[in-house]
Design a protein around this motif. Sequence first.
Motif, PDB file in Angstrom:
ATOM      1  N   THR A 182       0.829  -0.571  -0.011  1.00  8.76           N
ATOM      2  CA  THR A 182      -0.266  -0.039  -0.294  1.00  8.76           C
ATOM      3  C   THR A 182       0.795   1.396  -0.087  1.00  8.76           C
ATOM      4  OG1 THR A 182      -0.183  -0.319   2.319  1.00  8.76           O
ATOM      5  CG2 THR A 182      -1.905  -1.231   1.443  1.00  8.76           C
ATOM      6  N   MET A 183       0.196   2.371  -0.207  1.00  9.34           N
ATOM      7  CA  MET A 183       1.156   3.753  -0.301  1.00  9.34           C
ATOM      8  C   MET A 183      -0.005   4.602   0.702  1.00  9.34           C
ATOM      9  SD  MET A 183       0.069   4.702  -3.939  1.00  9.34           S
ATOM     10  CE  MET A 183      -0.999   4.497  -4.999  1.00  9.34           C
ATOM     11  N   THR A 184       0.647   5.655   1.281  1.00 10.72           N
ATOM     12  CA  THR A 184      -0.469   6.881   1.546  1.00 10.72           C
ATOM     13  C   THR A 184      -0.714   7.699   0.999  1.00 10.72           C
ATOM     14  OG1 THR A 184       0.134   5.925   3.752  1.00 10.72           O
ATOM     15  CG2 THR A 184      -0.784   7.901   3.663  1.00 10.72           C
ATOM     16  N   LEU A 185      -1.951   8.038   0.944  1.00 10.50           N
ATOM     17  CA  LEU A 185      -2.283   9.651  -0.092  1.00 10.50           C
ATOM     18  C   LEU A 185      -2.754  10.232   0.214  1.00 10.50           C
ATOM     19  CD1 LEU A 185      -3.583   7.332  -3.400  1.00 10.50           C
ATOM     20  CD2 LEU A 185      -1.212   8.380  -2.817  1.00 10.50           C
ATOM     21  N   VAL A 186      -2.914  11.841   0.467  1.00 16.72           N
ATOM     22  CA  VAL A 186      -3.654  12.480   0.924  1.00 16.72           C
ATOM     23  C   VAL A 186      -4.672  12.452   0.340  1.00 16.72           C
ATOM     24  CG1 VAL A 186      -4.042  14.898   1.964  1.00 16.72           C
ATOM     25  CG2 VAL A 186      -1.905  13.448   2.514  1.00 16.72           C
ATOM     26  N   VAL A 187      -6.153  12.530   0.983  1.00 16.87           N
ATOM     27  CA  VAL A 187      -6.619  12.988  -0.403  1.00 16.87           C
ATOM     28  C   VAL A 187      -8.157  14.203   0.305  1.00 16.87           C
ATOM     29  CG1 VAL A 187      -9.338  11.719  -1.889  1.00 16.87           C
ATOM     30  CG2 VAL A 187      -7.095  10.832  -1.463  1.00 16.87           C
ATOM     31  N   ASN A 188      -7.871  14.467  -0.378  1.00 14.66           N
ATOM     32  CA  ASN A 188      -9.104  15.694   0.388  1.00 14.66           C
ATOM     33  C   ASN A 188      -8.867  16.251   1.977  1.00 14.66           C
ATOM     34  OD1 ASN A 188     -10.216  16.120  -2.562  1.00 14.66           O
ATOM     35  ND2 ASN A 188     -12.190  15.205  -1.534  1.00 14.66           N
ATOM     36  N   GLY A 189      -7.818  15.888   2.373  1.00 13.62           N
ATOM     37  CA  GLY A 189      -6.350  16.533   3.081  1.00 13.62           C
ATOM     38  C   GLY A 189      -6.750  15.412   4.336  1.00 13.62           C
ATOM     39  N   ASP A 190      -7.646  14.257   4.055  1.00 18.29           N
ATOM     40  CA  ASP A 190      -7.506  12.656   4.918  1.00 18.29           C
ATOM     41  C   ASP A 190      -6.468  12.360   4.300  1.00 18.29           C
ATOM     42  OD1 ASP A 190      -9.669  13.932   6.673  1.00 18.29           O
ATOM     43  OD2 ASP A 190     -10.759  13.108   4.994  1.00 18.29           O
ATOM     44  N   THR A 218      -0.885   7.356 -12.462  1.00 19.14           N
ATOM     45  CA  THR A 218      -0.469   6.780 -11.775  1.00 19.14           C
ATOM     46  C   THR A 218       0.262   7.305 -10.776  1.00 19.14           C
ATOM     47  OG1 THR A 218       0.384   4.981 -12.935  1.00 19.14           O
ATOM     48  CG2 THR A 218       0.397   4.667 -10.762  1.00 19.14           C
ATOM     49  N   LEU A 219      -0.862   7.222  -9.260  1.00 17.25           N
ATOM     50  CA  LEU A 219      -0.627   7.621  -8.465  1.00 17.25           C
ATOM     51  C   LEU A 219       0.784   7.229  -7.721  1.00 17.25           C
ATOM     52  CD1 LEU A 219      -3.808   7.833  -7.226  1.00 17.25           C
ATOM     53  CD2 LEU A 219      -2.445   9.652  -8.773  1.00 17.25           C
ATOM     54  N   ALA A 220       1.167   7.688  -6.546  1.00 15.58           N
ATOM     55  CA  ALA A 220       2.610   7.852  -5.883  1.00 15.58           C
ATOM     56  C   ALA A 220       2.707   7.923  -4.675  1.00 15.58           C
ATOM     57  CB  ALA A 220       3.371   7.955  -6.529  1.00 15.58           C
ATOM     58  N   GLU A 221       3.447   6.924  -3.082  1.00 13.76           N
ATOM     59  CA  GLU A 221       3.447   7.703  -2.045  1.00 13.76           C
ATOM     60  C   GLU A 221       3.137   9.125  -1.871  1.00 13.76           C
ATOM     61  OE1 GLU A 221       3.951   6.745   2.211  1.00 13.76           O
ATOM     62  OE2 GLU A 221       3.394   5.517   0.607  1.00 13.76           O
ATOM     63  N   GLY A 222       2.331   9.344  -1.406  1.00 12.03           N
ATOM     64  CA  GLY A 222       2.301  10.450  -0.689  1.00 12.03           C
ATOM     65  C   GLY A 222       1.742  12.025  -1.281  1.00 12.03           C
ATOM     66  N   ASP A 223       1.676  11.066  -2.846  1.00  6.59           N
ATOM     67  CA  ASP A 223       0.622  11.634  -3.412  1.00  6.59           C
ATOM     68  C   ASP A 223      -0.394  12.876  -2.694  1.00  6.59           C
ATOM     69  OD1 ASP A 223       2.367  12.168  -5.800  1.00  6.59           O
ATOM     70  OD2 ASP A 223       0.831  10.665  -6.446  1.00  6.59           O
ATOM     71  N   GLN A 224      -0.772  14.299  -3.505  1.00  7.05           N
ATOM     72  CA  GLN A 224      -1.579  15.280  -2.136  1.00  7.05           C
ATOM     73  C   GLN A 224      -3.268  15.674  -3.491  1.00  7.05           C
ATOM     74  OE1 GLN A 224      -1.256  17.486   0.255  1.00  7.05           O
ATOM     75  NE2 GLN A 224       0.505  16.750   0.871  1.00  7.05           N
ATOM     76  N   LEU A 225      -4.275  14.710  -3.437  1.00  8.26           N
ATOM     77  CA  LEU A 225      -4.858  15.120  -4.585  1.00  8.26           C
ATOM     78  C   LEU A 225      -6.469  15.348  -3.646  1.00  8.26           C
ATOM     79  CD1 LEU A 225      -4.797  11.596  -4.699  1.00  8.26           C
ATOM     80  CD2 LEU A 225      -4.589  12.556  -6.760  1.00  8.26           C
ATOM     81  N   GLU A 226      -7.096  16.448  -4.365  1.00  5.95           N
ATOM     82  CA  GLU A 226      -7.966  17.215  -4.115  1.00  5.95           C
ATOM     83  C   GLU A 226      -9.269  16.690  -5.195  1.00  5.95           C
ATOM     84  OE1 GLU A 226      -9.402  18.904  -1.261  1.00  5.95           O
ATOM     85  OE2 GLU A 226      -7.247  19.058  -1.019  1.00  5.95           O
ATOM     86  N   LEU A 227     -10.515  16.521  -4.569  1.00  7.18           N
ATOM     87  CA  LEU A 227     -11.217  16.286  -5.953  1.00  7.18           C
ATOM     88  C   LEU A 227     -12.539  16.602  -5.797  1.00  7.18           C
ATOM     89  CD1 LEU A 227     -10.837  12.087  -4.792  1.00  7.18           C
ATOM     90  CD2 LEU A 227      -9.716  13.405  -6.390  1.00  7.18           C
ATOM     91  N   VAL A 228     -13.329  17.606  -6.744  1.00  7.78           N
ATOM     92  CA  VAL A 228     -13.905  18.270  -6.611  1.00  7.78           C
ATOM     93  C   VAL A 228     -15.592  17.860  -7.060  1.00  7.78           C
ATOM     94  CG1 VAL A 228     -14.314  20.482  -6.869  1.00  7.78           C
ATOM     95  CG2 VAL A 228     -12.468  20.231  -6.467  1.00  7.78           C
ATOM     96  N   HIS A 229     -16.494  17.709  -6.990  1.00  7.47           N
ATOM     97  CA  HIS A 229     -17.033  17.141  -7.395  1.00  7.47           C
ATOM     98  C   HIS A 229     -18.427  18.462  -8.030  1.00  7.47           C
ATOM     99  CE1 HIS A 229     -17.667  12.977  -5.109  1.00  7.47           C
ATOM    100  NE2 HIS A 229     -16.923  14.429  -4.844  1.00  7.47           N
ATOM    101  N   PHE A 230     -18.740  18.401  -9.281  1.00  6.73           N
ATOM    102  CA  PHE A 230     -19.773  18.876  -9.567  1.00  6.73           C
ATOM    103  C   PHE A 230     -21.252  18.966  -8.984  1.00  6.73           C
ATOM    104  CE2 PHE A 230     -16.362  19.293 -13.168  1.00  6.73           C
ATOM    105  CZ  PHE A 230     -16.587  20.604 -13.374  1.00  6.73           C
ATOM    106  N   VAL A 231     -21.896  19.837  -9.157  1.00  5.33           N
ATOM    107  CA  VAL A 231     -23.634  19.652  -8.810  1.00  5.33           C
ATOM    108  C   VAL A 231     -24.681  20.279  -9.527  1.00  5.33           C
ATOM    109  CG1 VAL A 231     -24.847  20.269  -6.153  1.00  5.33           C
ATOM    110  CG2 VAL A 231     -22.071  18.853  -6.522  1.00  5.33           C
TER     111      VAL A 231
END
Length: 77
Positions: free
Chosen positions: A11-19, A61-74
């Motif tokens: 596994t790897m650790t990613l930060v997704v929307n701050g978590d 491909t995502l890598a260890e430590g990547d910081q991701l922000e996911l924004v939903h359209f509503v």
Amino acid sequence: MSSKTDPSARTMTLVVNGDERELPQGLTVAGLLEALELVPGTVVVERNREIVPREAHAEVTLAEGDQLELVHFVGGG
């Protein structure tokens, strides 16, 4: 089986929307959206402060430590 002999167990650790999240190594942006049960056409993905074009989701491909922000359209009216 230990993680040294079973690559799927790594596994790897990613930060997704701050978590922080533990996710399988080798995961693509498309795989992340699928794992999170998100519809790709309704989400903008920012990886390490850069927008990932929708057509590249399956190739990036995502890598260890990547910081991701996911924004939903509503939609609404």
